[in-house]
Design a protein around this motif. Structure first.
Motif, short mmCIF file in Angstrom:
data_model
loop_
_atom_site.label_atom_id
_atom_site.label_comp_id
_atom_site.label_asym_id
_atom_site.label_seq_id
_atom_site.Cartn_x
_atom_site.Cartn_y
_atom_site.Cartn_z
N UNK A 19 50.31 -16.10 -17.71
CA UNK A 19 49.95 -16.44 -16.33
C UNK A 19 50.97 -17.37 -15.70
N UNK A 20 51.52 -16.95 -14.59
CA UNK A 20 52.48 -17.79 -13.87
C UNK A 20 51.74 -18.60 -12.82
N UNK A 21 52.27 -19.75 -12.53
CA UNK A 21 51.64 -20.61 -11.53
C UNK A 21 51.79 -19.99 -10.15
N UNK A 25 54.02 -22.84 -2.04
CA UNK A 25 53.50 -22.62 -0.69
C UNK A 25 51.99 -22.42 -0.72
N UNK A 26 51.52 -21.61 -1.68
CA UNK A 26 50.08 -21.33 -1.77
C UNK A 26 49.32 -22.58 -2.17
N UNK A 27 49.85 -23.32 -3.14
CA UNK A 27 49.17 -24.55 -3.58
C UNK A 27 49.15 -25.60 -2.46
N UNK A 175 53.68 -12.62 -3.83
CA UNK A 175 52.95 -13.41 -4.83
C UNK A 175 53.39 -13.01 -6.23
N UNK A 176 53.75 -14.01 -7.05
CA UNK A 176 54.35 -13.75 -8.36
C UNK A 176 53.45 -12.96 -9.30
N UNK A 177 52.15 -13.24 -9.32
CA UNK A 177 51.24 -12.54 -10.23
C UNK A 177 51.12 -11.07 -9.84
N UNK A 178 50.94 -10.79 -8.57
CA UNK A 178 50.73 -9.42 -8.13
C UNK A 178 52.02 -8.60 -8.08
N UNK A 179 53.16 -9.26 -7.97
CA UNK A 179 54.42 -8.51 -7.94
C UNK A 179 54.73 -7.87 -9.29
N UNK A 180 54.11 -8.40 -10.36
CA UNK A 180 54.32 -7.83 -11.70
C UNK A 180 53.37 -6.67 -11.99
#
Length: 194
Positions: A19-21, A25-27, A175-180
């Motif tokens: 899981x990547x943080x 920007x989102x936080x 978004x890093x999670x969804x781009x994977x």
């Protein structure tokens, strides 16, 4: 049933480990949420990741199928008693509240990330049905498991899929999670958009 359960447990173990943080920007926009609201991220602990994987798997495979709140609570209590018996050597005690928080953390992680990239409409309430449906649909898509969602009108069935369809765009999403995750395409069987 057992094969499906094992498959989902393995994907949760991988998901939680890798899981990547969320982006800064989102936080900044939404504040700390999910795993990032704790003083120490629980995903850094291997035992905690294993326990969370088990609870999330059981929630997807069994808990979310139940309609009755009392039945859900009874099932969670049974999960917890089995986990406490099997994790005895770790001196770790699991509670019903912990299990409910684990499920909530995972659901919130996806939905807040979706909200952070403006793919969650502002007038949509993040209620229990939406959270359960989004998590279940996502896990079933990634594992290629057929899924039937039944419920009353307005219980977030179509909305959940539309939200995921808008965010699962492969590498074109920020978004890093969804781009994977892979891109999804919808096709209609015996029907149309209308």
């Amino acid at each position: 049933d057992l094969q499906r359960t094992m498959k989902i447990c393995k994907i949760f173990q991988k998901f939680l480990k890798d899981r990547v943080a969320p982006s800064e920007d989102i936080l900044t926009q939404l504040g700390d949420f999910s795993y990032w609201k704790y003083p120490k991220n629980p995903l850094e602990d291997k035992l905690e990741r294993q326990a969370r994987s088990i609870i999330l798997t059981l929630a997807i495979c069994y808990l979310f199928r139940l309609c009755n709140k009392e039945n859900k609570e009874t099932l969670i209590e049974k999960f917890i008693s089995v986990m406490n018996a099997n994790f005895k050597s770790s001196n770790r005690v699991f509670t019903k509240e912990w299990a409910q928080q684990v499920i909530c953390d995972e659901q919130d992680d996806y939905l807040y990330r979706i909200k952070g990239v403006n793919k969650l409409p502002n007038d949509i309430a993040m209620n229990r049905s939406l959270k359960e449906n989004v998590l279940t649909i996502l896990v079933c898509i990634l594992n290629k498991i057929p899924l039937f969602i039944c419920g009353k009108p307005g219980s977030s069935k179509t909305q959940s899929f539309q939200i995921l369809k808008n965010v699962m765009k492969g590498v074109s999403i920020d978004e890093t999670l969804f781009s994977e995750l892979p891109e999804i395409n919808e096709s209609y069987y015996q029907g149309t958009l209308h």
